[in-house]
Design a protein around this motif. Structure first.
Motif, mmCIF file in Angstrom:
data_model
loop_
_atom_site.group_PDB
_atom_site.id
_atom_site.type_symbol
_atom_site.label_atom_id
_atom_site.label_comp_id
_atom_site.label_asym_id
_atom_site.label_seq_id
_atom_site.Cartn_x
_atom_site.Cartn_y
_atom_site.Cartn_z
ATOM 1 N N UNK A 1 38.271 34.054 34.494
ATOM 2 C CA UNK A 1 37.486 34.580 35.597
ATOM 3 C C UNK A 1 36.965 35.974 35.282
ATOM 4 N N UNK A 2 35.712 36.207 35.642
ATOM 5 C CA UNK A 2 35.134 37.538 35.427
ATOM 6 C C UNK A 2 34.098 37.837 36.499
ATOM 7 N N UNK B 1 34.543 42.219 31.400
ATOM 8 C CA UNK B 1 35.409 41.396 30.549
ATOM 9 C C UNK B 1 36.021 40.272 31.370
ATOM 10 N N UNK B 2 36.422 39.197 30.677
ATOM 11 C CA UNK B 2 37.038 38.120 31.437
ATOM 12 C C UNK B 2 38.556 38.146 31.300
ATOM 13 N N UNK C 1 39.737 42.481 40.552
ATOM 14 C CA UNK C 1 38.734 42.951 39.588
ATOM 15 C C UNK C 1 37.651 43.780 40.268
ATOM 16 N N UNK C 2 37.261 43.373 41.458
ATOM 17 C CA UNK C 2 36.229 44.142 42.175
ATOM 18 C C UNK C 2 36.742 45.531 42.532
ATOM 19 N N UNK C 3 38.029 45.602 42.892
ATOM 20 C CA UNK C 3 38.616 46.911 43.209
ATOM 21 C C UNK C 3 38.665 47.803 41.978
ATOM 22 N N UNK C 4 39.002 47.216 40.839
ATOM 23 C CA UNK C 4 39.031 47.981 39.581
ATOM 24 C C UNK C 4 37.646 48.579 39.326
ATOM 25 N N UNK C 5 36.617 47.728 39.473
ATOM 26 C CA UNK C 5 35.248 48.187 39.213
ATOM 27 C C UNK C 5 34.817 49.246 40.237
ATOM 28 N N UNK C 6 35.232 49.049 41.474
ATOM 29 C CA UNK C 6 34.877 49.996 42.537
ATOM 30 C C UNK C 6 35.457 51.380 42.253
ATOM 31 N N UNK C 7 36.631 51.396 41.639
ATOM 32 C CA UNK C 7 37.252 52.691 41.301
ATOM 33 C C UNK C 7 36.630 53.308 40.055
ATOM 34 N N UNK C 8 35.620 52.618 39.496
ATOM 35 C CA UNK C 8 34.950 53.157 38.320
ATOM 36 C C UNK C 8 35.695 52.869 37.023
ATOM 37 N N UNK C 9 36.718 51.976 37.089
ATOM 38 C CA UNK C 9 37.461 51.645 35.871
ATOM 39 C C UNK C 9 36.903 50.384 35.239
ATOM 40 N N UNK C 10 37.438 50.058 34.063
ATOM 41 C CA UNK C 10 36.984 48.854 33.376
ATOM 42 C C UNK C 10 38.015 47.743 33.546
ATOM 43 N N UNK C 11 37.536 46.505 33.701
ATOM 44 C CA UNK C 11 38.447 45.362 33.728
ATOM 45 C C UNK C 11 38.863 45.091 32.283
ATOM 46 N N UNK C 12 40.182 45.076 32.047
ATOM 47 C CA UNK C 12 40.679 44.825 30.687
ATOM 48 C C UNK C 12 40.640 43.338 30.392
#
Ligand SMILES: [Zn+2]
Length: 508
Positions: free
Chosen positions: A201-202, A207-208, A231-242
């Motif tokens: 899932x991505x 990244x998936x 994942x959306x929360x990670x992106x919202x915080x400006x971080x990268x999905x590992x």
């Protein structure tokens, strides 16, 4: 709309053969003690030679054909090397660069409505590893036990393209896949652990993440929903999905980072030296498929004149489809049955919204009423198949047929029948319940109904006014009032007729 969500699934299904993939050990291990269905081959002892189970390959080819895949005329088994306690020979026999089948697709009802084609990448055959039983919980257990009864059970892995756009589509894909496998008689979804899913899932552009080893149909939708939010929360915080592998903890409904994803080359795949390449060219052409869910859906719509939605529900589960068809045939063939309201081609005669919607024809009785009541109790369709439920259900509808009870009473009886099953109580017959609750329709007691109608009209001048003004809801409202007064024992069709008559008189 979650159009930025991208989901692909890898589905492992146990093929329902009698013996294991490479030895003669029985696959019927679930009720037996640990390590009772093992031999030198499935334990991987030195010198033991695998012998391929022909039936398993035939089952896999049936699936490949049903899913519109291209079966490769030559495929090959490979060793996938890794150590894990449930894999004591330290490699799994699977298929790698020459799988059994490639391409293909499965059609589902997409989120946008209409049919949506989910493409498949490949289908390959492999052996199941054993099973670890953690004593205590997974994190704090003191020790784990290994059971090799499952080692060597034939599996197919069905890999989809990343064509799904929501957890709901993923669930529909799995449901359709399960139905298809059951129509093919190669899979038994009732067996614990017979289906396991890895989900990729991505969020578009990121990244998936792979969520491993989800073991239930509901779990897939839950795990995906959790992962999308995470994942959306990670992106919202400006971080990268590992890019990583995560595990789904079903009881907590969350995913947890497991380890960085190993690369394919880490497994050091090489062709299995103890098995020849698999040549199936003439064999695959001879495989004849049974009727599959889509074809059956179309046939049900034509043959029994039922709606697309009903047909979809009814054919979405093999056993449910059989249950309905047995039933519907009985109605079609039994010309002596006089009741027009239960004829297959009839539209619903009446709909009473106040007591919940009541439709009165067989596809509705099965697809809406029965399934609705089962869902409400979180019961699976399988749970009612034991014993003589079909006969009891038929008896119940027979009581409506013979005008002995109304549809509303019948629903009440059905609810009691299901409650008794759910609580493992002694089962009463429908006739027994009807007698006990005094639900026999007030046959010939027209005065009660007539009185109730008069009272309903006189007591609701606004409804009468609305009816005269041609407002559609007014009649239904009055019907509801009469039903209340007669405690649902009046026959709706007859009631409707009498009410219309009474209203006509008032028009003068
Ligand atoms: Zn064995």
């Amino acid at each position: 709309m979650e159009t930025d969500v991208i989901v692909g699934l890898e589905v492992h299904c146990q093929l329902d053969t009698k013996s294991k993939l490479f030895c003669g050990c029985s696959t019927d291990y679930r009720s037996d003690g640990p390590n009772t269905h093992v031999c030198p081959i499935c334990l991987g002892l030195p010198g033991a030679m695998p012998v391929l189970n022909k039936r398993a390959i035939e089952f896999a080819m049936r699936v490949a054909k049903a899913l519109n895949c291209t079966v490769l005329h030559e495929s090959e088994f490979s060793r996938k090397n890794y150590f894990y306690p449930d894999l004591d020979k330290a490699y799994q026999i699977t298929q790698y660069d020459k799988p059994l089948a490639e391409g293909g697709y499965l059609e589902i009802e997409g989120d946008e409505g209409g049919e949506k084609r989910i493409r498949l990448t490949r289908i390959h055959v492999e052996e199941d590893p054993g099973r670890l039983v953690h004593m205590g919980n997974a994190e704090r257990g003191k020790y784990s036990l290994v059971d090799y009864n499952r080692a060597g059970i034939p599996l197919i892995e069905i890999v989809s393209e990343p064509d799904m756009r929501s957890p709901k589509e993923a669930r529909k894909f799995l449901n359709k896949l399960r139905a298809t496998l059951e129509y093919l008689s190669v899979f038994d979804s009732d067996k614990e652990g017979s289906l396991r899913v890895d989900a990729n899932i991505s969020i578009r552009g990121s990244e998936r993440v792979e969520v491993k080893n989800i073991t239930s149909y509901k779990g897939v939708e839950k795990a995906l929903t959790f992962e999308i939010t995470r994942q959306k929360n990670v992106l919202r915080r400006g971080q990268k999905v590992e890019r990583e592998t995560r595990h789904f903890l079903e009881e907590r409904g969350v995913t947890q980072s497991a380890r960085s994803k190993e690369q394919e080359h880490d497994y050091r795949y090489f062709p299995e030296p103890d098995l020849r390449p698999l040549l199936v060219q003439s064999w695959v052409d001879g495989i004849v498929l049974p009727e599959l869910p889509d074809a059956r859906r179309e046939r049900f719509m034509k043959e029994y004149n039922i709606s697309l939605n009903h047909a979809r529900t009814l054919t979405g589960d093999f056993k449910l489809a059989n249950f309905f068809e047995k039933w519907a045939k009985r109605y079609k063939e039994n010309k002596t049955q006089k009741i027009p309201k239960l004829e297959i081609n009839q539209k619903p005669v009446l709909e009473i919204t106040e007591q919940g919607t009541l439709f009165i024809y067989p596809s509705t009785w099965v697809a809406d009423t029965l399934i609705g009541e089962l869902n409400y109790r979180e019961m699976g369709f399988d749970e009612i198949l034991s014993g003589n439920f079909y006969e009891q259900f038929a008896d119940l509808i027979g009581l409506i047929d013979e005008d002995k009870i109304t549809d509303k009473s019948a629903i009440e009886v059905l609810r009691l029948m299901l409650d008794q099953r759910l609580k493992h109580e002694t089962l009463e017959t429908p006739a027994g319940i009807v007698a006990r609750l005094n639900l026999i329709r007030t046959e010939g007691d027209t005065s009660t109904v007539t009185t109730a109608i008069e009272e309903a009209i006189n007591g609701n001048p606004k409804a009468l006014e609305d009816y005269r003004a041609g407002k559609a809801g007014a009649l239904n409202f009055l019907v509801g009032q009469v039903m209340k007064k007669t405690i649902g024992k009046a026959d709706p069709v007859e009631l409707n007729r009498q009410l219309a008559e009474a209203l006509k008189k008032r028009e003068v």
